[in-house]
Design a protein around this motif. Structure first.
Motif, short mmCIF file in Angstrom:
data_model
loop_
_atom_site.label_atom_id
_atom_site.label_comp_id
_atom_site.label_asym_id
_atom_site.label_seq_id
_atom_site.Cartn_x
_atom_site.Cartn_y
_atom_site.Cartn_z
N ALA A 44 2.27 18.11 4.84
CA ALA A 44 2.49 18.37 3.42
C ALA A 44 3.11 19.75 3.19
O ALA A 44 3.89 19.94 2.26
N LEU A 45 2.76 20.70 4.05
CA LEU A 45 3.31 22.05 3.94
C LEU A 45 4.65 22.20 4.65
O LEU A 45 5.26 23.26 4.60
N GLU A 46 5.06 21.13 5.34
CA GLU A 46 6.31 21.12 6.11
C GLU A 46 6.32 22.21 7.17
O GLU A 46 7.29 22.96 7.31
N ILE A 47 5.20 22.30 7.88
CA ILE A 47 5.09 23.23 9.00
C ILE A 47 4.51 22.48 10.20
O ILE A 47 3.98 21.39 10.06
N LYS A 48 4.61 23.11 11.37
CA LYS A 48 4.02 22.52 12.56
C LYS A 48 2.51 22.75 12.54
O LYS A 48 2.04 23.78 12.05
N LEU A 49 1.79 21.79 13.10
CA LEU A 49 0.34 21.91 13.16
C LEU A 49 -0.08 23.19 13.88
O LEU A 49 -0.99 23.89 13.44
N VAL A 50 0.59 23.52 14.95
CA VAL A 50 0.26 24.74 15.70
C VAL A 50 0.42 25.98 14.83
O VAL A 50 -0.35 26.94 14.96
N ASP A 51 1.37 25.98 13.91
CA ASP A 51 1.56 27.11 13.01
C ASP A 51 0.43 27.19 11.99
O ASP A 51 0.00 28.27 11.60
N LEU A 52 -0.04 26.04 11.57
CA LEU A 52 -1.16 26.00 10.63
C LEU A 52 -2.40 26.59 11.28
O LEU A 52 -3.15 27.33 10.65
N LEU A 53 -2.59 26.27 12.55
CA LEU A 53 -3.77 26.75 13.26
C LEU A 53 -3.63 28.19 13.74
O LEU A 53 -4.59 28.80 14.16
N ASN A 54 -2.40 28.70 13.70
CA ASN A 54 -2.12 30.09 14.10
C ASN A 54 -2.52 30.34 15.55
O ASN A 54 -3.17 31.33 15.86
N ILE A 55 -2.15 29.41 16.40
CA ILE A 55 -2.44 29.52 17.83
C ILE A 55 -1.26 30.18 18.52
O ILE A 55 -0.14 29.73 18.39
N GLU A 56 -1.54 31.24 19.23
CA GLU A 56 -0.49 31.93 19.97
C GLU A 56 -0.15 31.13 21.21
O GLU A 56 -1.01 30.49 21.81
N ALA A 57 1.09 31.19 21.64
CA ALA A 57 1.54 30.46 22.81
C ALA A 57 0.73 30.81 24.05
O ALA A 57 0.46 29.96 24.89
N SER A 58 0.31 32.04 24.16
CA SER A 58 -0.46 32.47 25.33
C SER A 58 -1.86 31.89 25.36
O SER A 58 -2.52 31.90 26.38
#
Length: 60
Positions: A44-58
């Motif tokens: 709904a926010l037109e973002i990736k789930l990982v961005d919503l969760l604010n998970i760093e790649a590391s």
């Protein structure tokens, strides 16, 4: 807030049936959403789930 939409607008954009008060509880940290609810919010926010969760790649 960054998208400039209200909780009611978010619910209107989401697929499936979700109670608007549930969005308020999620935002306030008073409930733990399911993965599907998080996915629907991200869509709904037109973002990736990982961005919503604010998970760093590391951290993955």
């Amino acid at each position: 807030m960054q998208k400039g939409i209200s909780q009611a607008d978010l619910v209107g954009r989401m697929e499936g049936n979700i109670d608007p008060t549930n969005i308020s509880r999620i935002e306030a940290g008073r409930t733990n959403p399911t993965v599907i609810t998080l996915y629907r919010i991200a869509e709904a926010l037109e973002i990736k789930l990982v961005d919503l969760l604010n998970i760093e790649a590391s951290e993955r």
